[in-house]
Design a protein around this motif. Structure first.
Motif: not given
Length: 543
Positions: A364-373, A384-394, A404-408
């Motif tokens: 979480m080093r900016s408004e957009i967090a980068k995630g690795s699973a 599992a991640i794509r099932a939450q598509s309404e919450l992630i950016i890509e 994936f990336s996601i707003e904090i």
């Protein structure tokens, strides 16, 4: 040391050991056995046999031929991990040898992010005058925005990728896609077809790069990947590619036998390091340079960056271990600004090792967090991640690893929703720690002849693990802690009136017990010209 349930696959006391091992790996018919033990060279495999479309391949090759004829600008758009860098090198070298006006491009993890995006297309179009064709390698199968942006700018896109598709496909000019191999594997079949049709020569070499890509991506070493890695390792062991020779030298591997372990734990991490810590272009330059001094300098740079990566990982692991959740969720989600974006995948892997649950680590080093699973066998993390598509950016990835990336502001809800999705799927059968054992042996069978028999199953890796055996009622003759940190256990064991040396790594404790049951793999150890078979212990149960 976490307790594991031993699951012995074959309890036969009389069957031929090779037959037992093949059966344990699902290889039963005569044809299957022949192919597994003597796989067809990749050059003899057809496109459909590896899941590739002949029609899509023909369209792609024809478009490339047209681009070369018209002297159009081409960009090979890769990825910053070892598989993506190797894939970029394979395709760029083939196109360059054909006289194409082609540039390779490795995106910057921190500024460009993963995959072909609208932003990266606009950047390339501004930097490369008259750009007409982008060819992706090891990415692109979910690059909807990138492909649409390219179309608007008059740039065709050919996608070559191996990642899992997400329903609809991008509207690219052509899509070269299969999930049976890695990005470098797809690029190799693509390059072979380009060379075969435009140069009338299908002998392109470069399998050493494919082997690195497949092993680095931890893909199952069965089917086409077994062929690619087997023959790729043969090329790697007689390598003339300048950059790789220099990399082997700084890794202490020159003149040593290179197998899947050396690639996975020594070579690939160094190729990965620039993309994690700086710019992945240096890794590509190393693979492609023909200048000896340049190769040496780049190898030293990669070695230095790998050391920095190791230090960063250890610092992050220390922070992670101090912040592990007290109550275990089905999927562990950890987010903090202290996690370096370049190593979050490695940290997620450490969490999985420690807790045996799927893990997601977010920087979480900016408004957009980068995630690795990272996941556990039996749970598809990208679904599992794509099932939450309404919450992630890509996002994109595989069953066992994803990014994936996601707003904090959405992380807390994402954590809740992915756990609601995962909990019914992660029963005790999936989460229980199990050690798969091929069969039981006596120490009289721990010898060079049996070891040579086992070697027929190489290369080992995901999907084809090194054989693991168990022996019960073993006498402990001696044991002592060794290593700089006294965290490895060296033992002499006896069974069937046969004494064998054994080593258990990362086992900082020893017992006063006089007997035990042990699970192990065999290893060949050569010292001062003498070769013997020793045991690498996977688990020990004191009696």
């Amino acid at each position: 040391m976490p307790k594991k349930r031993w699951e012995i696959k074959n309890k036969s006391k009389t069957a031929d050991i090779l037959e037992i091992l093949l059966e344990n790996r699902g290889i039963k018919t005569k044809k299957e056995k022949e192919w597994f033990l003597n796989p067809t060279h990749p050059g003899g495999l057809s496109l459909p046999s590896v899941g590739l479309s002949r029609k899509a391949m023909q369209m792609a090759v024809d478009r490339i031929a047209e681009a070369i004829k018209r002297n159009e600008k081409i960009v090979v758009y890769g990825d910053y991990d070892a598989d993506g860098v190797c894939a970029t090198a394979i395709l760029w070298e083939i196109l360059d040898s054909l006289g194409a006006d082609v540039l390779p491009y490795i995106p910057d993890r921190f500024n460009d992010g993963y995959g072909l995006s609208g932003k990266s297309v606009e950047k390339l179009k501004a930097e490369v005058e008259d750009l007409k064709l982008i060819i992706t390698v090891d990415n692109g199968i979910v690059a909807y925005n990138g492909v649409d942006a390219a179309k608007k700018l008059g740039v065709d896109v050919i996608i070559s990728d191996h990642h899992q598709a997400s329903g609809k496909l991008p509207s690219a000019y052509s899509i070269i896609h299969t999930t049976q191999t890695s990005g470098a594997g797809v690029a190799w079949f693509f390059a072979k077809e380009i060379s075969r049709k435009l140069k009338n020569d299908a002998q392109i070499g470069k399998l050493e790069l494919v082997a690195i890509g497949v092993i680095a991506d931890q893909l199952p070493l069965v089917g086409v990947n077994r062929s690619l890695v087997k023959y790729g390792l043969e090329e790697l062991n007689t390598i003339t590619r300048l950059g790789l020779r220099k990399l082997l030298m700084v890794s202490g591997l020159l003149e040593k036998k290179i197998g899947t372990y050396e690639v996975g734990f020594m070579i690939a991490p160094r190729i990965n390091a620039p993309g994690r810590m700086a710019s992945g272009m240096d890794a590509l330059r190393l693979l492609c340079t023909r200048n000896p001094k340049r190769a040496e300098d780049l190898a030293l740079t990669l070695n230095k960056l790998n050391k920095e990566r190791q230090d960063t990982v250890e610092a992050a692991v220390s922070f992670m271990e101090g912040n592990l959740p007290t109550g275990l969720e089905s999927v562990i989600v950890m987010a903090d600004a202290n996690y370096h974006e370049g190593v979050i995948g490695l940290i997620a892997g450490r969490v999985v090792e420690k807790l045996n649950r799927p893990a997601i680590v977010l920087s979480m080093r900016s408004e957009i967090a980068k995630g690795s699973a990272r996941s556990v066998p039996g749970f598809n993390i990208i679904e599992a991640i794509r099932a939450q598509s309404e919450l992630i950016i890509e996002g994109g990835g595989h069953e066992m690893a994803a990014g994936f990336s996601i707003e904090i502001k959405n992380i807390a809800e994402f954590s809740q929703k992915i756990n609601e999705y995962a909990t019914p799927l992660l029963g005790s059968e999936v989460l229980e720690r199990k050690l798969m054992i091929d069969c039981e042996l006596g120490f009289s069978q721990v010898n060079q002849k049996v070891y040579n028999t086992l070697a027929q199953l190489e290369p080992y890796g995901v999907g084809n693990p090194a054989p693991v055996f168990a022996t019960r009622n073993v006498k402990i003759v001696s044991q002592r802690l060794v290593g700089k940190l006294n965290n490895h256990l060296k033992m002499v064991l006896e069974h069937d009136s046969t004494k064998v040396e054994a080593m258990m790594f990362n086992c900082p404790d020893k017992s006063d017990a006089k007997a035990a049951s042990v699970a192990y793999r065999m290893s060949e150890n050569t010292w001062n010209g003498n070769t013997n078979i020793e045991l690498i212990l996977k688990d020990i149960k004191y009696e």
